[in-house]
Design a protein around this motif. Structure first.
Motif, PDB file in Angstrom:
ATOM      1  N   LYS A  50      55.143  56.332 -53.110  1.00  0.00           N
ATOM      2  CA  LYS A  50      54.071  55.399 -52.541  1.00  0.00           C
ATOM      3  C   LYS A  50      53.777  54.040 -53.453  1.00  0.00           C
ATOM      4  CE  LYS A  50      51.197  58.339 -52.588  1.00  0.00           C
ATOM      5  NZ  LYS A  50      51.731  59.665 -53.475  1.00  0.00           N
ATOM      6  N   THR A  51      53.477  54.356 -54.644  1.00  0.00           N
ATOM      7  CA  THR A  51      53.300  53.166 -55.557  1.00  0.00           C
ATOM      8  C   THR A  51      54.503  52.435 -55.728  1.00  0.00           C
ATOM      9  OG1 THR A  51      51.896  54.634 -57.012  1.00  0.00           O
ATOM     10  CG2 THR A  51      52.680  52.927 -58.093  1.00  0.00           C
ATOM     11  N   THR A  52      55.818  52.851 -55.814  1.00  0.00           N
ATOM     12  CA  THR A  52      56.960  51.986 -55.629  1.00  0.00           C
ATOM     13  C   THR A  52      56.882  51.155 -54.589  1.00  0.00           C
ATOM     14  OG1 THR A  52      57.852  53.917 -56.591  1.00  0.00           O
ATOM     15  CG2 THR A  52      59.417  52.215 -55.874  1.00  0.00           C
ATOM     16  N   MET A 165      45.906  48.499 -52.575  1.00  0.00           N
ATOM     17  CA  MET A 165      44.942  49.224 -53.301  1.00  0.00           C
ATOM     18  C   MET A 165      45.731  50.636 -53.468  1.00  0.00           C
ATOM     19  SD  MET A 165      41.249  48.830 -51.365  1.00  0.00           S
ATOM     20  CE  MET A 165      40.652  47.300 -50.655  1.00  0.00           C
ATOM     21  N   ASP A 166      45.970  50.839 -54.720  1.00  0.00           N
ATOM     22  CA  ASP A 166      46.678  52.172 -55.182  1.00  0.00           C
ATOM     23  C   ASP A 166      45.846  53.277 -55.776  1.00  0.00           C
ATOM     24  OD1 ASP A 166      48.539  53.838 -55.889  1.00  0.00           O
ATOM     25  OD2 ASP A 166      49.648  52.837 -57.595  1.00  0.00           O
ATOM     26  N   GLU A 167      45.441  54.278 -54.948  1.00  0.00           N
ATOM     27  CA  GLU A 167      44.494  55.202 -55.213  1.00  0.00           C
ATOM     28  C   GLU A 167      43.325  54.747 -55.826  1.00  0.00           C
ATOM     29  OE1 GLU A 167      46.229  58.870 -56.576  1.00  0.00           O
ATOM     30  OE2 GLU A 167      48.197  58.403 -55.706  1.00  0.00           O
ATOM     31  N   PRO A 168      42.557  53.852 -55.339  1.00  0.00           N
ATOM     32  CA  PRO A 168      41.613  53.174 -56.076  1.00  0.00           C
ATOM     33  C   PRO A 168      40.381  54.077 -56.325  1.00  0.00           C
ATOM     34  CG  PRO A 168      41.494  52.401 -53.771  1.00  0.00           C
ATOM     35  CD  PRO A 168      42.644  53.191 -54.086  1.00  0.00           C
TER      36      PRO A 168
HETATM   37 MG   LIG Z   1      51.214  56.446 -57.313  1.00  0.00          MG
END
Ligand SMILES: [Mg+2]
Ligand SMILES: Nc1ncnc2c1ncn2[C@@H]1O[C@H](COP(=O)(O)OP(=O)(O)OP(=O)(O)O)[C@@H](O)[C@H]1O
Lengths: 367, 416
Positions: A50-52, A165-168
């Motif tokens: 996901k982050t990638t 937004m990455d796991e904010p």
């Molecule tokens: Mg991640």
């Protein structure tokens, strides 16, 4: 119609692949189209890429193969600072050596926006997240939730069309998380921005998004609106991953003309199911039924539905619902959830009952 | 409900405060017991000697102890009128005594520091002092006309002071006069201030060079994956495991006229064979060798600070539209300042007291203040002046420390 055609691809991933080490693909063949103004959540277990994906969109990682388009234009060769994408990081990434105001001023200063304009925008952004009185503080002097809101304000203050937004909300407690979930969706819709949101909390994904993309193993397993995702999972991974789920294993006996499939469970019982990603008789299948779609009250059972014998193993009173654990077709972990209604029977452990469900709630998925 | 009035009691009935103190005392005593051996060692082997040595910079009772009569006599003298018979008589008494006790050498050396040439005056006169008869002043002047000069007696008056600022004064190229005034040393004899400045200059340049060379290396180390960065870190640390002397000597082989570097210059036509660069036995040599040797002290604090700066800060800056250079200067650099402060302070303070390297590769103009301190400790045996120079250096370093604390803040410093 032509309008919505071009909008349909505000953000587009086209056959995107990513490998960090040249040996394994972290993202395998990602295809995704997002219309303008959509709130899309990427949901998936840890390490699913996901982050990638987010980093590729923001420009901090380059795709090994494939194309990413923004507003119809390929952005593979545009450096991050020219993409105009707002971003909220998991740890907020507020600059510790600057005050809140200076943090918000930063994106405006690098865009050469005049002082008075800057001040107006900063004030508006801070008021929007109800942090107007904290401008002179430093990030370390704020609580987690306050920092989160400032990070949000900072990502929005330069009015980007796309915000990532990455796991904010990962670091916040449950209550604050729920409040912030509401605030973020509210703001996103109010401002009409397009949001790509990453989380591994499925409740968060279901409550916030227009659409949810379920990631696993570097692929999107299913992308659909929350209700569809929950009620009509397209494969066993999604069915297992989203919400609570009962599975029974068996073999497809035949696919009938009315579109239903007859499945023989491993203990020999026959049931009707909706075939999803199975097609051939003889194929092994994993049948999935949501716990709240199972009935044992004879009065409520529809006529003509297949019923199965079950033994009550455990009955848990949870206030608003009853949660019952059954043994069904050799499965000891079969859960049934029923509403605490006046006419609802309270089961006793050891009791033998009959359970049933509608064929459309019972989905035959890949094994 | 129970005892709101009286002291709160612990479970066994003793007052809580007393109980707490007992427990605390025990743990404090234990802690003290654990550090005591080291503390004692540091006090005996480090702090005490330093205090003793530094006290010599302002305290010298040699003359007063060995020449008590003349000390008394010159104390009352106003140091501008001609010497009196009384002073001369006391001097003769002391000289006779000093010759008998075989201490005249020490006395002569002491006075000679205040006025060169007085050593032989003292030893020579002492040899025949027993034969001198009153009036003593005339007799002394008969032996040597220097005894009639005010200059000579002024030097004696200064030497006779126990609590004596003359060493400190000479450490900063000043002269302490017998009448209690200070004046600057003659042009040709001002060497210390120049040396202090050069020491500062070299330390400052070395700090700047190590920072310029070390910053990119530390940055690279902090961004690489752990396995690679550990390997590179070992390369950075390698010099630590080699003797300082070996490294300095290696630089001699590298830099000397017929050395590796000059040979390469000749090969590539940067220098001609007859006209090679002088890279060693001068300031250049000192700078090159010290920069290399002190580089790890800059890299390590920088690295440890940079390692804690998450890459998301720079990414956040870029996502907000900052060009890479802006992101670096406005976001990354300010956060690496504690590392710069720690590294620079460490390197600067190590450099300011550096001794072996300048001694080996510094030649004439690459010498630093510690080399002259060493000279006074081992050659001229003027420990008092050495202590005074050391004291000036110490005060200066402490001043820098204070300045750093005011500007950057000492608690802002991270050493690891
Ligand atoms: Mg991640
Ligand atoms: N910089 C990197 N170098 C090498 N491998 C990486 C790098 N970043 C991520 N990976 C690998 O890529 C895979 C996907 O990582 P990614 O960070 O995208 O997962 P994620 O879905 O965001 O997980 P999480 O929910 O834990 O944040 C993981 O197996 C991870 O080990």
């Amino acid at each position: 119609m032509a309008e919505s055609e071009s909008d349909a691809a505000f953000v587009e991933f086209e056959r995107v692949q990513k490998s960090y080490d040249g040996e394994t693909l972290v993202v395998k063949d990602l295809n995704l189209k997002m219309p303008r103004g959509e709130f899309l959540t990427m949901l998936g277990p840890s390490g699913s890429g996901k982050t990638t994906c987010l980093m590729m969109l923001a420009g901090f990682e380059t795709a090994t193969h494939g194309e990413i388009k923004l507003g119809g234009k390929p952005i593979n060769n545009i450096p991050p600072h020219k993409r105009g994408i707002g971003m909220v990081f998991q740890n907020y990434a507020l600059f510790p050596h600057m005050t809140i105001e200076e943090n918000l001023s930063f994106p405006l200063e690098v865009r050469n926006i005049g002082k008075s304009d800057r001040e107006a925008k900063i004030k508006r952004a801070l008021d929007m997240v109800e942090m107007g009185t904290f401008g002179a503080r430093r990030p370390a002097q704020l609580s987690g939730g306050q920092q989160q809101r400032v990070a949000l304000a900072r990502a929005l203050v330069f009015e980007p069309e796309l915000v990532l937004m990455d796991e904010p909300l990962g670091a916040l407690d449950k209550q604050l998380r729920e409040k912030m979930q509401f605030e973020i969706t509210h703001l996103a819709h109010q401002l009409g921005i397009t949001v790509v949101y990453v989380t591994h909390d499925q409740t968060e994904a279901l409550t916030m998004s227009d659409r949810v993309a379920v990631f696993d193993d570097g692929r999107i397993q299913q992308i659909a609106p929350p209700d569809q995702l929950y009620e009509e999972p397209e494969n066993s991974f999604v069915a297992q991953f989203i919400g609570e789920n009962n599975t029974l294993e068996g073999v497809i006996k035949e696919i009938r003309e009315n579109g239903l499939a007859l499945v023989q469970l491993d203990d020999g019982e026959l049931i009707d199911c909706t075939p999803v990603n199975v097609s051939q008789p003889g194929e092994r299948t994993r049948v999935s039924i949501r716990p709240e779609r199972v009935e044992y009250n004879k009065a409520r059972l529809q006529k003509g539905v297949h019923t199965l014998k079950a033994e009550v193993l455990e009955f848990i009173y949870m206030g608003d619902i009853f949660r019952t654990r059954l043994r069904v077709a050799g499965n000891d972990e079969f859960i049934v959830k029923t509403r605490n209604a006046p006419d609802q029977e309270r089961l006793q452990p050891g009791q033998q009952i009959e359970i049933g469900w509608l064929p459309q709630d019972c989905r035959a998925l890949d094994a | 409900m129970s005892d709101t009035s009286g002291p709160i009691l612990a479970a066994d009935g003793t007052p809580l405060k007393k109980k707490l103190q007992q427990t605390l005392f025990r743990s404090r005593a234990r802690a003290f017991g654990l550090v005591f051996p080291l503390l004692a060692f540091i006090i005996i082997a480090f702090i005490l000697p330093i205090i003793l040595l530094l006290s010599q910079s302002v305290w010298d009772s040699r003359y007063a102890d060995l020449m008590p009569e003349s000390t008394k006599a010159v104390a009352g003298w106003d140091s501008s009128t001609p010497p009196t018979e009384e002073m001369a008589a006391a001097m003769v008494t002391d000289l006779v005594q000093a010759r008998e006790n075989k201490t005249i050498g020490k006395v002569a050396t002491r006075v000679n520091r205040e006025l060169s040439g007085t050593r032989s005056l003292f030893t020579k006169t002492a040899r025949s002092a027993a034969k001198l008869e009153a009036p003593y002043l005339g007799a002394l002047i008969d032996r040597d006309e220097d005894w009639g000069k005010i200059e000579t007696w002024a030097a004696i008056k200064v030497a006779a002071k126990k609590f004596n600022p003359s060493y400190l004064a000479s450490a900063v190229d000043m002269k302490y006069n017998a009448d209690g005034t200070f004046e600057r040393e003659d042009e040709g004899r001002r060497i210390h201030v120049k040396l202090f400045w050069r020491t500062l200059e070299i330390s400052f340049l070395v700090t700047v060079f190590t920072l310029l060379l070390g910053y990119p290396v530390a940055y690279l180390l902090s961004t690489l994956p752990v396995r690679t960065s550990n390997l590179l870190l070992i390369l950075v640390l390698l010099p630590f495991w080699t003797s300082l002397l070996v490294r300095t000597t290696a630089w001699i082989a590298m830099l000397q006229g017929q050395g590796v570097l000059n040979d390469l210059f000749v090969v590539f036509g940067i220098a001609t064979d007859e006209d090679r660069f002088s890279l060693i036995y001068n300031k250049t040599g000192t700078l090159i060798a010290m920069t290399h040797i002190l580089l790890p002290f800059m890299i390590l604090p920088l690295y440890s600070v940079m390692k804690t700066i998450p890459p998301s800060y720079v990414r956040a800056a870029k996502s907000m539209g900052a060009r890479p250079s802006t992101a670096f200067w406005r976001v990354y650099f300010p956060q690496s300042v504690p590392g710069i402060g720690a590294g620079a302070l460490l390197v600067f303070i190590l450099a300011i007291g550096y001794y072996i390297t300048p001694a080996l590769v510094g030649g004439q103009d690459g010498q630093m203040i510690s080399n002259i301190i060493d000279f006074h400790m081992r050659r001229s045996l003027n420990w008092n002046l050495a202590a005074a120079l050391g004291l000036v250096l110490l005060v200066f370093v402490l001043f820098l420390f204070w300045l750093y604390d005011r500007i950057v803040g000492i608690d802002n410093m991270k050493l690891g």
